[in-house]
Scaffold this motif. Structure first.
Motif, PDB file in Angstrom:
ATOM      1  N   PRO A 167       0.818  -1.104  -0.143  1.00 19.11           N
ATOM      2  CA  PRO A 167      -0.132   0.033  -0.070  1.00 19.11           C
ATOM      3  C   PRO A 167       0.763   1.236  -0.021  1.00 19.11           C
ATOM      4  CG  PRO A 167      -0.062  -1.185   2.199  1.00 19.11           C
ATOM      5  CD  PRO A 167       0.421  -2.098   1.095  1.00 19.11           C
ATOM      6  N   TYR A 168       2.024   1.074   0.697  1.00 15.18           N
ATOM      7  CA  TYR A 168       2.893   2.449   0.613  1.00 15.18           C
ATOM      8  C   TYR A 168       3.530   2.574  -0.829  1.00 15.18           C
ATOM      9  CZ  TYR A 168       3.005   2.126   5.640  1.00 15.18           C
ATOM     10  OH  TYR A 168       2.335   2.274   6.939  1.00 15.18           O
ATOM     11  N   ALA A 169       3.935   1.481  -1.380  1.00 18.28           N
ATOM     12  CA  ALA A 169       4.525   1.537  -2.641  1.00 18.28           C
ATOM     13  C   ALA A 169       3.261   2.043  -3.811  1.00 18.28           C
ATOM     14  CB  ALA A 169       4.879   0.333  -3.424  1.00 18.28           C
ATOM     15  N   GLU A 170       2.195   1.465  -3.773  1.00 10.83           N
ATOM     16  CA  GLU A 170       1.156   2.202  -4.745  1.00 10.83           C
ATOM     17  C   GLU A 170       0.868   3.313  -4.494  1.00 10.83           C
ATOM     18  OE1 GLU A 170      -0.314   0.197  -6.970  1.00 10.83           O
ATOM     19  OE2 GLU A 170       0.460  -1.745  -6.442  1.00 10.83           O
ATOM     20  N   ALA A 171       0.717   3.880  -3.095  1.00 20.17           N
ATOM     21  CA  ALA A 171       0.487   5.346  -2.913  1.00 20.17           C
ATOM     22  C   ALA A 171       1.598   6.292  -3.471  1.00 20.17           C
ATOM     23  CB  ALA A 171       0.276   5.458  -1.340  1.00 20.17           C
ATOM     24  N   VAL A 172       2.754   6.112  -3.395  1.00 15.05           N
ATOM     25  CA  VAL A 172       3.717   7.080  -3.598  1.00 15.05           C
ATOM     26  C   VAL A 172       4.086   7.035  -5.238  1.00 15.05           C
ATOM     27  CG1 VAL A 172       5.014   6.995  -1.536  1.00 15.05           C
ATOM     28  CG2 VAL A 172       5.631   5.349  -3.346  1.00 15.05           C
ATOM     29  N   THR A 173       3.529   6.071  -5.771  1.00 17.76           N
ATOM     30  CA  THR A 173       3.715   6.126  -7.502  1.00 17.76           C
ATOM     31  C   THR A 173       2.573   6.448  -8.227  1.00 17.76           C
ATOM     32  OG1 THR A 173       3.531   3.479  -7.377  1.00 17.76           O
ATOM     33  CG2 THR A 173       5.725   4.140  -7.386  1.00 17.76           C
ATOM     34  N   ALA A 174       1.382   6.490  -7.599  1.00 25.43           N
ATOM     35  CA  ALA A 174       0.110   6.935  -8.025  1.00 25.43           C
ATOM     36  C   ALA A 174       0.106   8.180  -8.606  1.00 25.43           C
ATOM     37  CB  ALA A 174      -1.063   6.487  -7.238  1.00 25.43           C
ATOM     38  N   GLN A 175      -0.857   8.339  -9.718  1.00 32.91           N
ATOM     39  CA  GLN A 175      -0.856   9.547 -10.142  1.00 32.91           C
ATOM     40  C   GLN A 175      -1.561  10.647  -9.134  1.00 32.91           C
ATOM     41  OE1 GLN A 175      -3.446   9.875 -13.485  1.00 32.91           O
ATOM     42  NE2 GLN A 175      -2.537  11.712 -14.370  1.00 32.91           N
ATOM     43  N   GLY A 176      -1.205  11.742  -8.764  1.00 40.21           N
ATOM     44  CA  GLY A 176      -1.825  12.656  -8.019  1.00 40.21           C
ATOM     45  C   GLY A 176      -1.700  12.248  -6.465  1.00 40.21           C
ATOM     46  N   ALA A 177      -0.332  11.643  -6.315  1.00 45.23           N
ATOM     47  CA  ALA A 177      -0.028  11.166  -4.808  1.00 45.23           C
ATOM     48  C   ALA A 177      -0.087  12.250  -3.897  1.00 45.23           C
ATOM     49  CB  ALA A 177       1.230  10.372  -4.924  1.00 45.23           C
ATOM     50  N   ALA A 178       0.552  13.324  -4.241  1.00 47.11           N
ATOM     51  CA  ALA A 178       0.800  14.531  -3.311  1.00 47.11           C
ATOM     52  C   ALA A 178      -0.457  15.206  -3.056  1.00 47.11           C
ATOM     53  CB  ALA A 178       1.628  15.458  -3.841  1.00 47.11           C
ATOM     54  N   PHE A 179      -0.675  15.478  -1.766  1.00 48.60           N
ATOM     55  CA  PHE A 179      -2.217  15.968  -1.261  1.00 48.60           C
ATOM     56  C   PHE A 179      -2.157  17.626  -1.901  1.00 48.60           C
ATOM     57  CE2 PHE A 179      -4.655  18.787   1.031  1.00 48.60           C
ATOM     58  CZ  PHE A 179      -5.859  18.040   1.318  1.00 48.60           C
ATOM     59  N   ASP A 202      -1.157  18.094  -4.902  1.00 52.04           N
ATOM     60  CA  ASP A 202      -1.578  18.167  -6.169  1.00 52.04           C
ATOM     61  C   ASP A 202      -2.920  18.190  -6.446  1.00 52.04           C
ATOM     62  OD1 ASP A 202      -2.176  17.751  -8.843  1.00 52.04           O
ATOM     63  OD2 ASP A 202      -1.289  15.658  -8.622  1.00 52.04           O
ATOM     64  N   TYR A 203      -3.541  19.498  -6.412  1.00 52.31           N
ATOM     65  CA  TYR A 203      -4.866  19.445  -5.973  1.00 52.31           C
ATOM     66  C   TYR A 203      -5.665  18.881  -7.160  1.00 52.31           C
ATOM     67  CZ  TYR A 203      -3.310  22.606  -2.557  1.00 52.31           C
ATOM     68  OH  TYR A 203      -2.674  23.268  -1.557  1.00 52.31           O
ATOM     69  N   ASP A 204      -5.310  19.062  -8.204  1.00 55.22           N
ATOM     70  CA  ASP A 204      -6.035  18.622  -9.590  1.00 55.22           C
ATOM     71  C   ASP A 204      -5.863  16.964  -9.641  1.00 55.22           C
ATOM     72  OD1 ASP A 204      -7.147  20.756 -10.507  1.00 55.22           O
ATOM     73  OD2 ASP A 204      -5.217  21.461 -11.393  1.00 55.22           O
ATOM     74  N   GLN A 205      -4.876  16.553  -8.977  1.00 58.44           N
ATOM     75  CA  GLN A 205      -4.481  15.198  -8.959  1.00 58.44           C
ATOM     76  C   GLN A 205      -4.039  14.558 -10.317  1.00 58.44           C
ATOM     77  OE1 GLN A 205      -6.843  12.565  -6.283  1.00 58.44           O
ATOM     78  NE2 GLN A 205      -7.766  14.223  -5.308  1.00 58.44           N
ATOM     79  N   PHE A 206      -3.513  15.354 -10.984  1.00 61.00           N
ATOM     80  CA  PHE A 206      -2.840  15.104 -12.378  1.00 61.00           C
ATOM     81  C   PHE A 206      -1.390  14.736 -12.464  1.00 61.00           C
ATOM     82  CE2 PHE A 206      -6.613  17.726 -14.259  1.00 61.00           C
ATOM     83  CZ  PHE A 206      -7.467  16.530 -14.419  1.00 61.00           C
ATOM     84  N   ASN A 207      -0.722  15.055 -11.475  1.00 58.58           N
ATOM     85  CA  ASN A 207       0.907  15.313 -11.462  1.00 58.58           C
ATOM     86  C   ASN A 207       1.163  13.510 -11.350  1.00 58.58           C
ATOM     87  OD1 ASN A 207       0.675  17.728 -11.670  1.00 58.58           O
ATOM     88  ND2 ASN A 207       1.712  18.306  -9.647  1.00 58.58           N
ATOM     89  N   ALA A 208       2.476  13.505 -11.575  1.00 60.30           N
ATOM     90  CA  ALA A 208       3.082  11.966 -11.473  1.00 60.30           C
ATOM     91  C   ALA A 208       3.206  11.571  -9.988  1.00 60.30           C
ATOM     92  CB  ALA A 208       4.406  12.165 -12.215  1.00 60.30           C
ATOM     93  N   GLY A 209       3.364  10.436  -9.554  1.00 60.76           N
ATOM     94  CA  GLY A 209       3.893  10.098  -8.426  1.00 60.76           C
ATOM     95  C   GLY A 209       4.980  10.737  -7.729  1.00 60.76           C
ATOM     96  N   VAL A 210       5.105  10.663  -6.300  1.00 66.39           N
ATOM     97  CA  VAL A 210       6.021  11.257  -5.781  1.00 66.39           C
ATOM     98  C   VAL A 210       7.536  10.272  -5.743  1.00 66.39           C
ATOM     99  CG1 VAL A 210       4.727  12.719  -4.198  1.00 66.39           C
ATOM    100  CG2 VAL A 210       5.354  10.476  -3.419  1.00 66.39           C
ATOM    101  N   MET A 211       7.325   9.114  -6.011  1.00 70.72           N
ATOM    102  CA  MET A 211       8.389   8.328  -6.445  1.00 70.72           C
ATOM    103  C   MET A 211       8.248   7.497  -7.761  1.00 70.72           C
ATOM    104  SD  MET A 211       9.457   6.225  -2.671  1.00 70.72           S
ATOM    105  CE  MET A 211      10.804   5.173  -3.475  1.00 70.72           C
ATOM    106  N   THR A 212       9.324   7.385  -8.375  1.00 68.94           N
ATOM    107  CA  THR A 212       9.199   6.737  -9.832  1.00 68.94           C
ATOM    108  C   THR A 212       9.403   5.478  -9.877  1.00 68.94           C
ATOM    109  OG1 THR A 212      11.702   7.229 -10.095  1.00 68.94           O
ATOM    110  CG2 THR A 212       9.952   8.842 -10.739  1.00 68.94           C
ATOM    111  N   VAL A 213       8.876   4.798 -10.836  1.00 72.74           N
ATOM    112  CA  VAL A 213       8.972   3.185 -11.006  1.00 72.74           C
ATOM    113  C   VAL A 213      10.235   2.982 -11.718  1.00 72.74           C
ATOM    114  CG1 VAL A 213       7.853   1.187 -12.096  1.00 72.74           C
ATOM    115  CG2 VAL A 213       6.570   3.108 -11.070  1.00 72.74           C
ATOM    116  N   LYS A 214      11.047   2.024 -11.288  1.00 76.43           N
ATOM    117  CA  LYS A 214      11.953   1.432 -12.065  1.00 76.43           C
ATOM    118  C   LYS A 214      11.819   1.168 -13.596  1.00 76.43           C
ATOM    119  CE  LYS A 214      15.094   1.785  -8.839  1.00 76.43           C
ATOM    120  NZ  LYS A 214      16.365   2.826  -8.952  1.00 76.43           N
TER     121      LYS A 214
END
Length: 816
Positions: free
Chosen positions: A673-685, A687-699
């Protein structure tokens, strides 16, 4: 940045031209917004909002004034003494000297919108989600056919957003005035009243937040559940216990008639929780009937033991008020740490805690205003914020009264998705899907910030949330801290400011200072640095450069500061070709200085004497990260990607977000659940429109690589992205530089920074989240030394390094 110098010169020029009315020898009778003069220096005309003297619509004489001045493009309000117009500088000058004019403001929109609130909480995202629509019979989730009782001052059913006979399916005027009663008679009320909110406006605003359609704003100011059936129960501006009970009585009596499943109560009292108090008895009866009951936490914060007693009942949902940036507003009432208990009621043992359930947007909320009579709620702010065409229909209010109906609307969405949900299930879903709020305890914010999208995902797709909540986590380490805060103000002129002296006591763990450099007309930002000077002369600078026009705050954090008298001052930014002489706009810069002393720590036996020890203790105290189960922090061990993901969700206000199927096969069930949260689009609170990339990148190979290490450049990305600054970082170009004293120094190893991360590194340096390493060399015959700076972007981050960076991030998060 090449325009910086010219921009500053323009700003100084505008300052010299602000008192235009005085320049013509006229004495202004009206207040004129400085922004009007600023626009008129760049353009022949400006869109203005004119407020006339009076209580109703502009008079014929007042409108004739506009015509006589040659203004031929204007909109006159039907109820408010306000008109919008396009005017020249000469026309504005004449308006400013007219006795009939109260004020002239620029017709400029600011970010105070209910649309912001529905974006932040995920309501908009849920409404647009195609999967949710398919699971909801092809329609967006809107709260359709769910009855919501607004138990308040009343509702104006003449407003098209909640029109009586349409989405306002019933409007009731309560009558519980004991002084008018003769004999023993049943409670009475009058149904079918179009407007029951004739002397307040409070209940109308609440109703619009729950389920207004946005009809008078093209949907812009729609409530959280625009498809819900609203039932207004109005008791007028003066609310007594019997009035509140009357609303519950009506809801229970007419539950089946209107499918009443929710009752929202933006009112309360003070004192201790008493299970048998009549309001608590009434709310329990509604709960027993399957009605979800919500209460405002109260507006008596920020102290402990200020929680609305009716909101403490374990069968209700208590809602605190948050800022739209994810922090808790000061006025939101708090519970009391460690206070609660058990009691027996109706054959069941209940456990209650003196804490809110969760937090929702409650500051500068735009919602419906009563159409008749005209209210004066937040009139000045309305004029400065709203489109003139919307002024008769909407107003801005703040309070837990505004946060509570937002959650009531979300509750209606959940019931739309699954009508079989019980009040207990709804409360559990809302708390389990909430977003952690760093720096707050459960007695202040409960589970955290409401997340409507995750809540609906839990209902529609059966995803199980809650594993990442700080509110239910057992921590390995704990710290006790004492903080003292003092305000300061220094006057900045040209390139130097007055100084503020303050003491730092022995044993202080962290010193932080935050200033607000708003610049011209509080809108431009100002290219200045905040500087702290230690007793031995060592300087610590905020280093701001790139963001000065978009973020006004300057922050400096010093871990383990020297004991003695410190000096604070503000200096103009220099060292760039665009601004070589440190020119900035004169202003009074205000802010706060905070000192924190860690008085005790457990569970981190190996940090004493470590260079990062103070930062580690501070982070543990604020629940930003944790030590290991063996009681060690291991500050010199390398930070793993698994640890970074865990700590970002704990302390960077990252939204919970689960996929229907896990994205990664190389993570444990605990880490998933942590890995899914940080890599999801709009992860950062933020990012009000929830369009930005996650706060960590996938390899590159699609894995998460939980045991992998984290480089400094990667950490810069994660922390800057968590602040919602993707757009600013991606827009960066040019050399990466860092502030050294009064000048900017280019990073010598910037060629080693991956091109797509350069902007993130620049912002991390400018925000003082990460630092560069400086070297000073001077040849035998050199008149001045040469200063060089390096960043080492590929260097692997240790846990101690991360603790220092993350505690700095924490200060920036609250300063922004």
């Amino acid at each position: 940045m090449k325009r910086l110098f010219s921009i500053v010169c323009t700003l100084v020029l505008v300052l010299s031209l602000v008192p235009a009315a005085f320049a013509t020898g006229l004495a202004p009778a009206a207040a004129v917004d400085d922004k009007v003069w600023s626009v008129l220096e760049e353009s022949e005309t400006a869109q203005i909002v004119i407020t006339f003297k009076g209580d109703s619509k502009p008079s014929a004489d007042q409108l004739a004034l506009l015509e006589n001045l040659g203004i031929d493009s204007a909109i006159s309000m039907k109820s408010l003494p306000i008109a919008g117009a396009i005017a020249t500088k000469s026309q504005v000058e004449k308006l400013a000297t007219n006795d009939e004019v109260l004020s002239v403001y620029l017709n400029e929109k600011l970010a105070y919108y209910n649309a912001d609130a529905t974006q932040i909480t995920g309501v908009d995202k849920a409404a647009a989600d195609r999967t949710f629509q398919e699971l909801n019979g092809g329609f967006p989730v809107s709260g359709k056919d769910i009855g919501v009782v607004v138990n308040d001052s009343g509702v104006d059913g003449a407003h098209k957003d909640h029109e009586f006979g349409r989405n306002l399916v019933q409007n009731v005027l309560g009558q519980t005035n004991l002084q008018s009663i003769v004999g023993i008679v049943p409670v009475s009320y009058t149904e079918g009243v179009i407007n029951t909110d004739t002397n307040s406006g409070h209940g109308t605003h609440v109703a619009g937040t729950v389920g207004g359609t946005g009809a008078m704003s093209g949907g812009e100011y729609a409530g959280a559940a625009p498809g819900a059936d609203l039932i207004g129960y109005g008791s007028g501006a003066a609310l007594f216990v019997l009035d509140g009970i009357g609303g519950f009585d009506y809801a229970i009596t007419h539950q089946e008639e209107y499918n009443i499943r929710v009752i929202t109560n933006s009112w309360g009292s003070s004192g201790d929780f008493e299970p048998l108090a009549p309001i608590n008895v009434a709310s329990k009866k509604a709960y027993d009937r399957g009605i979800t009951v919500l209460f405002a936490a109260g507006n008596s914060g920020p102290g402990e033991n200020t929680h609305n007693p009716y909101a403490k009942a374990p069968w209700v949902i208590s809602v605190g008020a948050g800022e739209k940036d994810g922090t808790l507003v000061d006025f939101s009432s708090r519970g009391t740490e460690g206070v609660g208990g058990t009691f027996e009621l109706d054959g069941k043992t209940w456990t209650w805690k003196d804490e809110p359930t969760l937090v929702a947007p409650g500051v500068d909320i735009v919602s419906t205003r009563t159409v008749s009579p005209v209210t004066s709620l937040a009139t000045e702010q309305d004029v400065n914020t709203l489109d003139p065409a919307h002024l008769p229909y909407y107003t801005i209010m703040s309070g837990t009264s505004m946060a509570t109906p937002h959650v009531a609307g979300i509750t209606a969405l959940l019931l739309d998705a699954d009508p079989t949900l019980s009040p207990d299930e709804i409360k559990s879903i809302l708390t389990q899907t909430a977003t952690n709020m760093p720096g707050y305890e459960t007695w202040e914010v409960g589970a955290g910030y409401v997340n409507a999208y995750a809540a609906l995902d839990a209902v529609f797709n059966g995803n199980t949330y809650g594993a990442t909540l700080n509110s239910t986590k057992d921590f390995n380490a704990d710290a006790v801290a004492e903080s003292n805060t003092q305000d300061f103000a220094v006057d900045y002129t040209v390139n130097v400011s007055t100084q503020h002296k303050f003491p730092v006591a022995e044993g202080t763990s962290v010193l932080s200072a935050t200033a607000n450099a708003q610049g011209l007309i509080e809108q431009t930002g100002n290219p200045v640095n905040l500087v702290l000077i230690a007793p031995d002369g060592t300087e610590y600078s905020s280093g701001i450069s790139l963001l000065f026009a978009t973020t006004y705050e300057r922050t400096v954090v010093v871990n383990g500061p020297q004991t003695g008298e410190w000096t604070l001052e503000v200096r103009g930014l220099k060292g760039t070709a665009e601004n070589p002489i440190a020119l900035a706009v004169p202003e009074t810069v205000q802010g706060t200085v905070k000192t924190t002393r860690i008085s005790g720590i457990t569970g981190a036996a190996d940090i004493a004497g470590h260079e990062a020890g103070e930062a580690i203790a501070s982070g543990i105290e604020n629940r930003l990260f944790d030590s290991y189960e063996n009681g060690l922090f291991k500050p010199d061990s390398k930070l793993s990607r698994a640890e970074l993901a865990t700590y970002l969700v704990m302390g960077a206000e990252v939204r919970q977000n689960l996929s229907e199927a896990p994205n990664f096969t190389d993570v444990s069930a605990e880490l998933s659940p942590y890995a899914e949260a940080v890599t999801a689009q709009g992860a950062a609170f933020r990012d009000y429109d929830q369009f930005n990339a996650g706060v960590m990148t996938v390899k590159a190979d699609g894995t998460f690589d939980p045991k992998g290490t984290v480089s400094k450049a990667e950490l810069a990305y994660s922390l800057v992205q968590s602040l919602g600054l993707e757009e600013e970082a991606e827009a960066f170009s040019g050399d990466v530089t860092v502030q050294y004293g009064d000048t900017r120094v280019a990073i010598t190893d910037q060629g080693d920074i991956p091109a797509h991360l350069k902007g993130y590194v620049q912002l991390a340096l400018d925000l003082n989240i990460l630092n560069a390493q400086f070297s000073v060399t001077q040849g035998t015959y050199d008149l001045t030394p040469t200063v060089q700076a390096s960043f080492s972007p590929a260097e692997k981050v240790s846990r101690g390094d991360f603790a220092v960076a993350f505690t700095r991030y924490y200060e920036v998060f609250f300063a922004q």
